[in-house]
Design a protein around this motif. Structure first.
Motif, mmCIF file in Angstrom:
data_model
loop_
_atom_site.group_PDB
_atom_site.id
_atom_site.type_symbol
_atom_site.label_atom_id
_atom_site.label_comp_id
_atom_site.label_asym_id
_atom_site.label_seq_id
_atom_site.Cartn_x
_atom_site.Cartn_y
_atom_site.Cartn_z
ATOM 1 N N ASP A 15 36.108 32.081 37.808
ATOM 2 C CA ASP A 15 35.365 33.308 37.344
ATOM 3 C C ASP A 15 34.411 34.316 37.997
ATOM 4 O O ASP A 15 34.202 34.807 37.935
ATOM 5 N N ASN A 18 35.247 36.159 40.602
ATOM 6 C CA ASN A 18 35.452 37.473 40.015
ATOM 7 C C ASN A 18 35.512 38.459 39.737
ATOM 8 O O ASN A 18 35.383 39.455 39.521
ATOM 9 N N ARG A 19 33.651 37.949 39.056
ATOM 10 C CA ARG A 19 32.949 38.755 38.688
ATOM 11 C C ARG A 19 32.323 39.615 39.637
ATOM 12 O O ARG A 19 31.648 40.373 39.393
ATOM 13 N N ALA A 23 31.951 42.823 40.576
ATOM 14 C CA ALA A 23 30.240 43.891 40.566
ATOM 15 C C ALA A 23 29.953 44.684 41.962
ATOM 16 O O ALA A 23 29.697 45.418 41.568
ATOM 17 N N ALA A 188 25.953 40.041 36.730
ATOM 18 C CA ALA A 188 27.517 39.423 37.263
ATOM 19 C C ALA A 188 28.555 38.424 37.214
ATOM 20 O O ALA A 188 29.102 37.468 36.409
ATOM 21 N N THR A 189 27.181 37.069 37.542
ATOM 22 C CA THR A 189 28.962 36.056 37.924
ATOM 23 C C THR A 189 28.545 35.342 36.761
ATOM 24 O O THR A 189 28.924 34.116 37.203
ATOM 25 N N GLY A 191 28.769 35.648 33.399
ATOM 26 C CA GLY A 191 29.498 36.189 33.099
ATOM 27 C C GLY A 191 28.586 36.688 31.562
ATOM 28 O O GLY A 191 29.141 37.330 30.211
#
Length: 192
Positions: A15, A18-19, A23, A188-189, A191
């Motif tokens: 997840d 993917n973030r 970004a 961003a990472t 969440g």
């Protein structure tokens, strides 16, 4: 060279990855953060009266107060714009370049009509403590003498008072920009 393959099946790591990819695909939020940092840094220079590299602006000669702070128009006009993969910081104020780079402004000779106050005998009233200076008359004053003064041609020198970096980002500005990117990537990472 040997190849090593590691397969990650941890949902939280995937997840976050993917973030990070999302970004990187849309840098606008990160660039907006950088724009805010740079705008703030430029405006701080107006408050402190210094250029981006910490050098004090030359003081004013004709009025009291801080340079470039009379109305606040120039300082308050500083803004940024994000386009594609770039941030533009600047101003739309026409006279900004004169202050950033300095200028010599040539002024042609001109005439100016002045209304000066007089007493009932027609003698000019003088300013207190200044025998050689007459008092200016308001439009409501009835005892006046109108004179035409000729202002000779002259050059006005405006020294440069840079408010935008022109020799690359100062080290502390660069550190703030990198921190803005890092903060964005962390959010961003994570969440958030």
């Amino acid at each position: 060279m040997a190849n090593i393959t590691i397969e990650v099946s941890d949902r939280s790591v995937l997840d976050a990855f993917n973030r990070l990819l999302a970004a990187a695909a849309d840098p606008a939020p990160a660039l907006n953060a950088v724009g805010r940092v740079l705008k703030t840094r430029v405006q701080q220079g107006f408050v402190s009266g210094t250029d981006p590299y910490g050098h004090a602006w030359l003081p004013l000669k004709r009025r009291k107060g801080s340079p470039l702070r009379d109305t606040g128009r120039l300082m308050n006009s500083i803004d940024y714009r994000v386009e594609a993969h770039s941030v533009f910081v600047g101003t739309n104020v026409v006279y900004a370049a004169v202050h950033q780079f300095g200028a010599d402004i040539e002024q042609a000779s001109y005439a100016i009509k002045q209304r000066l106050r007089t007493n009932k005998k027609g003698e000019l009233l003088r300013q207190e403590g200044h025998r050689n200076l007459a008092r200016y008359a308001k439009s409501s004053h009835k005892l006046v003498r109108e004179v035409v003064a000729i202002v000779p041609a002259h050059t006005t020198h405006i020294p440069p008072r840079p408010f935008m970096p022109a020799e690359g980002l100062p080290e502390d500005w660069r550190a703030d920009v990198v921190q803005a990117f890092n903060d964005y990537l962390e959010r961003a990472t994570d969440g958030g």
